[in-house]
Design a protein around this motif. Sequence first.
Motif, short mmCIF file in Angstrom:
data_model
loop_
_atom_site.label_atom_id
_atom_site.label_comp_id
_atom_site.label_asym_id
_atom_site.label_seq_id
_atom_site.Cartn_x
_atom_site.Cartn_y
_atom_site.Cartn_z
N LEU A 153 0.82 -1.15 0.03
CA LEU A 153 -0.01 -0.16 0.07
C LEU A 153 0.88 0.96 -0.10
CD1 LEU A 153 -2.49 -0.93 2.81
CD2 LEU A 153 -2.76 -1.36 0.34
N THR A 159 -4.90 1.30 -7.33
CA THR A 159 -6.56 1.64 -6.88
C THR A 159 -6.39 1.86 -5.65
OG1 THR A 159 -7.79 -0.02 -6.15
CG2 THR A 159 -6.88 -0.66 -8.06
N ASP A 160 -7.62 2.28 -5.05
CA ASP A 160 -7.67 2.97 -3.90
C ASP A 160 -7.95 1.36 -3.05
OD1 ASP A 160 -9.40 5.71 -5.05
OD2 ASP A 160 -7.77 5.90 -3.60
N SER A 161 -7.64 1.95 -1.70
CA SER A 161 -7.68 0.69 -0.85
C SER A 161 -7.86 1.19 0.58
CB SER A 161 -6.38 -0.27 -0.95
OG SER A 161 -6.30 -0.86 0.11
N ASP A 162 -8.49 0.19 1.29
CA ASP A 162 -8.43 -0.04 2.68
C ASP A 162 -6.87 0.13 3.41
OD1 ASP A 162 -11.21 -1.95 3.48
OD2 ASP A 162 -10.94 0.24 3.45
N PRO A 163 -6.98 0.74 4.36
CA PRO A 163 -5.42 0.82 5.13
C PRO A 163 -4.86 -0.75 5.55
CG PRO A 163 -7.05 1.96 6.79
CD PRO A 163 -7.75 1.67 5.40
#
Lengths: 508, 210
Positions: B158, B172-176
């Motif tokens: 990440l 892409t976007d992601s959770d931490p």
Amino acid sequence: MSDYSTKSAAGTHAAHLSKASSKPFKDERHVNPSPRTMGRPSIGGSGESGVLAPRKGGPPSPRQKKTKASQYDRFIPNRTAMDMASSQFNIARSDAPQPLDGSTIAYQETVANACGVSMNKRILTFKEEAPTSEKEDLRQVYSRPALKATASTSTKRRILNTPERVLDAPGLVDDYYLNLLDWSLGNMLAIGLDQSVYLWDATSGDVNSLCQLEGDAYISSVKWTADGTYLAVGTSEGDVQIWDAETQSKIRTMSGHQARVGVMSWETHTLSSGCRDGSIWNHDVRVANHKTAELVAHGGEVCGLTWRSDGALLASGGNDNLVNIWDARTTVPKFSKTQHTAAVKALAWSPWQLNLLASGGGSYDRHVHFWNTTTTARLNSIDTGSQVTSIQWSNEYRELVTSHGFPYNHLALWSYPSLTKIVDIPAHDTRVLHMAMSPDGQSVATAASDESLKFWRIFETRGKSARSGKGDVAGIVSASAGSSAGASGPGGSAAASALDISRPSYIR
Amino acid sequence: MSVQTQLTKGKISLKGSARIVTEFFNFGINSILFQRGIYPVEDFEVKKKYGLDIWVSNDISVTQYLKKIMDSVEEWLALGMINKLVLAVNSRETRETIERWQFDITVTDESKGEEKQPQPQAKSEKALQMEIQAIFRQIAASVSFLPIIDEKCTFNILVYADSDAEVPTTWTDSDPLHVKNAEQVRLRSFSTDAHRVEAMVAYRRDPDLC
């Protein structure tokens, strides 16, 4: 629609923030879509971008939403559960994008800072998944319950409760005071059955009848020489016969004893015979006038007799409960021990400690005493619980096995010097009368008046020698000929050559 | 282009520093993959770097995967757009993050920070190497307190980037991907003249031990 976002629009990235909002509907995106970027929340909705965005099937376009809103055509399953007022309010303002309000932004920023989340960051992850390895991680394989050190597995030797082999021994005289079983270095087992001596070849399994006595005489003892070439046979008439095993012919008869010869022991060319009248005669078998010495110190039948492996001392036990230690050069015992309260038939010198003698008492005594024959001190004692009929020390392990009669008729394995009982083996239905150790030191043979001869693999070798694992009952002889003098027991000193060399060998 | 010449000139430029930091990440991630057993041991080989022997994957797919990631990371570093790099180890079955290695990056370039005092001494390569060595040793030593990973795992990288960073389609976007019930251990840090990298590992707290 590309994912490039060139504007600094919107942008809280944290899911926490959406929870901080007070909007009733969770999915702000659907209600309040931003026309510009699919899936990017607008400022007004404090939306959530905290989801992995598969980018498929985005929220419905604003135009579509409008028609839906005005038509109120959504399916409402449970009217009473709906908060009609607020839902209408939300739908009503669905088409109006919320303007960027300075105060709202400031509010959100402070909230974000309070939450420890920075406003203008996004967490990105590489779309592609990391390559997987299908191989089993050897580290896991090898780090699993390891510690299978060979040392530990080999010391865990199995001592079975069942005999390796059972042979028939019909006619075995049920007399505690006789010694009718012996196992030679050449892997031949001699057993005296009533009037005959049978030789059983442990390697090949052949049985031969060696001799047959006449009249009322019966065999009272058998003893192999240390190298296994000659067999001494003691009779109830008081004769001692020397037989050549290979040719199966009698070499000589030495008579003179007044009563039966219940026990014998070889020391190179000297044969000591113990008689029922309590005398022990030493014969030199090479000369015609064979009797060289007469040792009289027992008041009862001599039933235990064994030379030490170096030939310096002779131990004898009798029906008078005495244990006598004789120096080879004298006819007066060096010392006598009276601890036993019953006949002492079982005598055995320790193979690794030359002055250690173990003696076992009969049915009233049931003890095994350990003596230091140099200092004459009693080192240890075990109460075995049963009449002790024979003792054998192990060459490889620091253990000894005792065979028993009344009342349990078992074999007991003890460790020395801790004297803890390792295992009890229920051996026979009647008294285990005789026990002999195989030349390789791994098995013992026991004979009982239930007319069976059983073989037990008690001292399985740890497998360091080339011929390990295969005992003498089935297979090869592992002893070398020409071993050192004396036979303190059937096992002999030659068995040491097949065993672990790192073990201390005989102390000369 | 040699970082060395830039070093001898006095201080590292942002680009050179970005290269150093990216290299560090590359070797660091490889090292973590090895230590934690994400990939089997035979997929790794020893490379000498920073005066140490570091285990690097010799599996083509893994190296290419990491290369793609590191290329983007280097770009962002050069622009100063990235402020965290996270290696999240997830269990394959449960898809849960069981371990999380976080590297915080701060840019110490004086052109950005006005409040900085006069430039600290240009860092010698030796000192930098020692610092990086220390981190690698710590990563190796962390095996002693990190819980054993029994299951098959995969990892995710990440990147905490500025919102105005240029994001290629591959990201892409992601959770931490935080670890639940985490224990955190702060590891050592190193800094080039332009970047400062701090390391930290978070792992699942063992319920039995508490």
